[in-house]
Design a protein around this motif. Sequence first.
Motif, PDB file in Angstrom:
ATOM      1  N   ILE A   1       0.860  -1.188   0.000  1.00  0.00           N
ATOM      2  CA  ILE A   1       0.000   0.000   0.000  1.00  0.00           C
ATOM      3  C   ILE A   1       0.891   1.231   0.000  1.00  0.00           C
ATOM      4  N   VAL A   2       0.658   2.130  -0.977  1.00  0.00           N
ATOM      5  CA  VAL A   2       1.496   3.325  -1.119  1.00  0.00           C
ATOM      6  C   VAL A   2       0.604   4.561  -1.215  1.00  0.00           C
ATOM      7  N   ASN A   3       0.896   5.541  -0.345  1.00  0.00           N
ATOM      8  CA  ASN A   3       0.251   6.872  -0.383  1.00  0.00           C
ATOM      9  C   ASN A   3      -1.274   6.796  -0.286  1.00  0.00           C
ATOM     10  N   LEU A   4      -1.756   5.946   0.604  1.00  0.00           N
ATOM     11  CA  LEU A   4      -3.194   5.835   0.825  1.00  0.00           C
ATOM     12  C   LEU A   4      -3.508   6.382   2.213  1.00  0.00           C
ATOM     13  N   ALA A   5      -4.205   7.534   2.251  1.00  0.00           N
ATOM     14  CA  ALA A   5      -4.567   8.199   3.515  1.00  0.00           C
ATOM     15  C   ALA A   5      -3.310   8.437   4.358  1.00  0.00           C
ATOM     16  N   LEU A   6      -3.250   7.853   5.553  1.00  0.00           N
ATOM     17  CA  LEU A   6      -2.079   8.056   6.427  1.00  0.00           C
ATOM     18  C   LEU A   6      -0.938   7.088   6.124  1.00  0.00           C
ATOM     19  N   ILE A   7      -1.147   6.175   5.198  1.00  0.00           N
ATOM     20  CA  ILE A   7      -0.108   5.207   4.858  1.00  0.00           C
ATOM     21  C   ILE A   7       0.773   5.774   3.755  1.00  0.00           C
TER      22      ILE A   7
ATOM     23  N   LYS B   1     -15.523   1.304  -5.198  1.00  0.00           N
ATOM     24  CA  LYS B   1     -15.354   2.594  -5.869  1.00  0.00           C
ATOM     25  C   LYS B   1     -14.218   3.377  -5.224  1.00  0.00           C
ATOM     26  N   ALA B   2     -13.456   4.090  -6.052  1.00  0.00           N
ATOM     27  CA  ALA B   2     -12.296   4.840  -5.562  1.00  0.00           C
ATOM     28  C   ALA B   2     -12.644   6.318  -5.449  1.00  0.00           C
ATOM     29  N   ASP B   3     -12.027   6.984  -4.487  1.00  0.00           N
ATOM     30  CA  ASP B   3     -12.230   8.413  -4.251  1.00  0.00           C
ATOM     31  C   ASP B   3     -10.861   9.074  -4.175  1.00  0.00           C
ATOM     32  N   GLY B   4     -10.689  10.183  -4.916  1.00  0.00           N
ATOM     33  CA  GLY B   4      -9.405  10.870  -4.923  1.00  0.00           C
ATOM     34  C   GLY B   4      -8.984  11.375  -3.558  1.00  0.00           C
ATOM     35  N   SER B   5      -9.949  11.531  -2.624  1.00  0.00           N
ATOM     36  CA  SER B   5      -9.604  12.003  -1.275  1.00  0.00           C
ATOM     37  C   SER B   5      -8.801  10.968  -0.496  1.00  0.00           C
ATOM     38  N   LEU B   6      -8.770   9.722  -0.974  1.00  0.00           N
ATOM     39  CA  LEU B   6      -7.979   8.683  -0.311  1.00  0.00           C
ATOM     40  C   LEU B   6      -6.483   8.890  -0.492  1.00  0.00           C
ATOM     41  N   VAL B   7      -6.096   9.649  -1.536  1.00  0.00           N
ATOM     42  CA  VAL B   7      -4.678   9.841  -1.837  1.00  0.00           C
ATOM     43  C   VAL B   7      -4.034  10.688  -0.739  1.00  0.00           C
ATOM     44  N   ARG B   8      -2.885  10.257  -0.259  1.00  0.00           N
ATOM     45  CA  ARG B   8      -2.173  10.949   0.820  1.00  0.00           C
ATOM     46  C   ARG B   8      -1.832  12.381   0.411  1.00  0.00           C
ATOM     47  N   THR B   9      -1.929  13.291   1.329  1.00  0.00           N
ATOM     48  CA  THR B   9      -1.616  14.693   1.080  1.00  0.00           C
ATOM     49  C   THR B   9      -0.190  14.840   0.554  1.00  0.00           C
ATOM     50  N   GLY B  10      -0.069  15.550  -0.550  1.00  0.00           N
ATOM     51  CA  GLY B  10       1.246  15.765  -1.149  1.00  0.00           C
ATOM     52  C   GLY B  10       1.589  14.780  -2.244  1.00  0.00           C
ATOM     53  N   ALA B  11       0.802  13.702  -2.363  1.00  0.00           N
ATOM     54  CA  ALA B  11       1.050  12.700  -3.406  1.00  0.00           C
ATOM     55  C   ALA B  11       0.047  12.894  -4.545  1.00  0.00           C
ATOM     56  N   SER B  12       0.429  12.473  -5.736  1.00  0.00           N
ATOM     57  CA  SER B  12      -0.457  12.606  -6.898  1.00  0.00           C
ATOM     58  C   SER B  12      -1.338  11.382  -7.095  1.00  0.00           C
TER      59      SER B  12
ATOM     60  N   ALA C   1      -2.340   7.149  -5.338  1.00  0.00           N
ATOM     61  CA  ALA C   1      -2.154   6.066  -4.376  1.00  0.00           C
ATOM     62  C   ALA C   1      -2.235   4.746  -5.134  1.00  0.00           C
ATOM     63  N   SER C   2      -1.609   3.723  -4.585  1.00  0.00           N
ATOM     64  CA  SER C   2      -1.659   2.415  -5.243  1.00  0.00           C
ATOM     65  C   SER C   2      -1.752   1.301  -4.202  1.00  0.00           C
ATOM     66  N   VAL C   3      -2.449   0.244  -4.598  1.00  0.00           N
ATOM     67  CA  VAL C   3      -2.545  -0.964  -3.778  1.00  0.00           C
ATOM     68  C   VAL C   3      -2.246  -2.140  -4.696  1.00  0.00           C
ATOM     69  N   ALA C   4      -1.327  -2.986  -4.298  1.00  0.00           N
ATOM     70  CA  ALA C   4      -0.970  -4.153  -5.103  1.00  0.00           C
ATOM     71  C   ALA C   4      -1.007  -5.394  -4.224  1.00  0.00           C
ATOM     72  N   ALA C   5      -1.448  -6.496  -4.799  1.00  0.00           N
ATOM     73  CA  ALA C   5      -1.525  -7.750  -4.052  1.00  0.00           C
ATOM     74  C   ALA C   5      -0.981  -8.886  -4.894  1.00  0.00           C
ATOM     75  N   MET C   6      -0.245  -9.781  -4.258  1.00  0.00           N
ATOM     76  CA  MET C   6       0.201 -11.018  -4.887  1.00  0.00           C
ATOM     77  C   MET C   6      -0.651 -12.145  -4.317  1.00  0.00           C
ATOM     78  N   VAL C   7      -1.342 -12.856  -5.212  1.00  0.00           N
ATOM     79  CA  VAL C   7      -2.302 -13.878  -4.795  1.00  0.00           C
ATOM     80  C   VAL C   7      -1.904 -15.228  -5.382  1.00  0.00           C
ATOM     81  N   SER C   8      -1.850 -16.247  -4.546  1.00  0.00           N
ATOM     82  CA  SER C   8      -1.588 -17.608  -5.029  1.00  0.00           C
ATOM     83  C   SER C   8      -2.892 -18.240  -5.500  1.00  0.00           C
ATOM     84  N   ILE C   9      -2.831 -18.921  -6.656  1.00  0.00           N
ATOM     85  CA  ILE C   9      -4.015 -19.561  -7.228  1.00  0.00           C
ATOM     86  C   ILE C   9      -3.776 -21.071  -7.296  1.00  0.00           C
TER      87      ILE C   9
END
Length: 551
Positions: free
Chosen positions: A7-13, A49-60, A62-70
């Motif tokens: 998780i990168v630049n999401l709210a306080l993260i 649904k995504a909201d631009g307000s979730l992006v951390r202050t000062g960042a352009s 946010a991103s979330v990535a997951a690695m999932v085993s199938i």
Amino acid sequence: MLDRIDIVNLALIEDIHIDFHEGFNVLSGETGAGKSIILGAMSLLMGEKADGSLVRTGASEASVAAMVSIAQNHSILSTLVDKGIAPEDGSLLIRRVVKKSGRGSIYIQSIPVTRSDLSEISDVLFDMHGQHEHQSLLSSDRQRRVLDSYGNLGEDLQAYASEYRILEELHQEYLRVQQELAQASKEEDYLSFVVEELEKAQLKSNEDEELEAEIGVLSQYETIHESLELVHDNLKNSTGEGAVNTLALAVQAAKKAARSDISLEELSSRLETSLLEVQDIAESIRDRLSTMSFSQARLDELQSRLAQLQRLKKKYGPSLEAVISFRDASKAKLQQSSVADDYMHDLSKKIEVQETLVGQLGLRLRDKRIAAANRLQEQIATRLSHLGMPHVVFSIDITERQRTVHGSDQVDFLFSANLGEPKRSLKEIASGGELSRVMLAVKTVLAQDDDVETLVFDEVDAGIGGAVAIAVGEQMAELATTRQVIAITHLASIAAKADKHFVVHKETDAGRTFTKIRPVENDERVQEIARMLSGHGNDEKAIAHARSLLS
């Protein structure tokens, strides 16, 4: 299974990475530490649904990535293949980017997908309980599939579906023929007139082109005849001054010269060949002239026939071939109505037989579903009573609905937590903790029959404590033997049952607040369990209690 989330630049993260265990994972921390942000990140991976307000202050962005085993036999593989997505070494990378503007992008294995695609895929991979948007068991269709899986009804369902599809095809064929006959009946008078008119015309392929060629010749008869006579006179006339006679004299002279000069034999031979060719042309023109005749009646006949064809082309098609095709199609439609009654009668008999067969298979499927529902609802109710719901009523209602390829059964999971309260469908349950416990019981019973491998529980400890909390922890630990479980909890008795424990906390640096997460083990975990018990991680009695819970 969810192996890792970044998780990168999401709210306080700003930037955190979580490596989950394959069994029971717990996230704990002070209220307001940011646990809900991590849940929000998981929701984004499930198509929220995504909201631009979730992006951390000062960042352009946010991103979330997951690695999932199938797993190799997972049901999601066919869906992935349909979308052109292939796991690599049994793993799937899901990444979602949210920009400050609110727009964003979603990728699975570097392939861009829509939010709808993401929801379709993630709903089979994850279940989130406590957040109503991502609870697959809330839908009646999903409940039906779970019941069928629990009752091992795959073969019965396949047998029914196969015969149902045959019945649907018969119905569609009957409707098609019926529509064609209705249309043919409306057109019958018109088609009869068309066929009669075109049959009487005795059309032949390419006839219009042949007529045009012959009319062209007759129309220019005088010009052609005079020109051919002139050609013939110049080649061969009665005075002997034509080209043939001249060439004959030239050939004699050439032969005479060749007898004296052998090198002239080729020229002599070529000249003789030319003479023969010109003689043949002259004779062909003579023959043509002898057969040529002009008939105004024939010209009028041809022009009348061509005019008739032109009218038919204008009326029925741009070309004569199209007119002929229209004639044949009209004849076929007229002929069809004469044999369609027998065909419709045969179809009706087949449909009647198939309806009986599908009905029998549907009733057999319903009986087996009812038997499976009786067993399943009893097991789930027993689980719920152990989770602090002694007066719970849980039932699986099966009612008739419009027939589909899955049968004619409406399957609904109904629930009442308290005496005197009416049973309601799961989607009507308001309490997140109450619903989470229902889902926990359902998932525990169905652990071997459901293909969702990762279960996320939030608020599962709402309004419980003591022995009930211990039972919830034990049941989640049991579920984690066959499924990956991720739970956010404030109860030490639940957290102590986890295979891996993460603590979410806040840090401040240079006037800014950051949400962090770290795995805890050994003494650190003891202190966190103690904090959950007493509010302080260094309370000796709480530490002793924490060690007791962990042991």
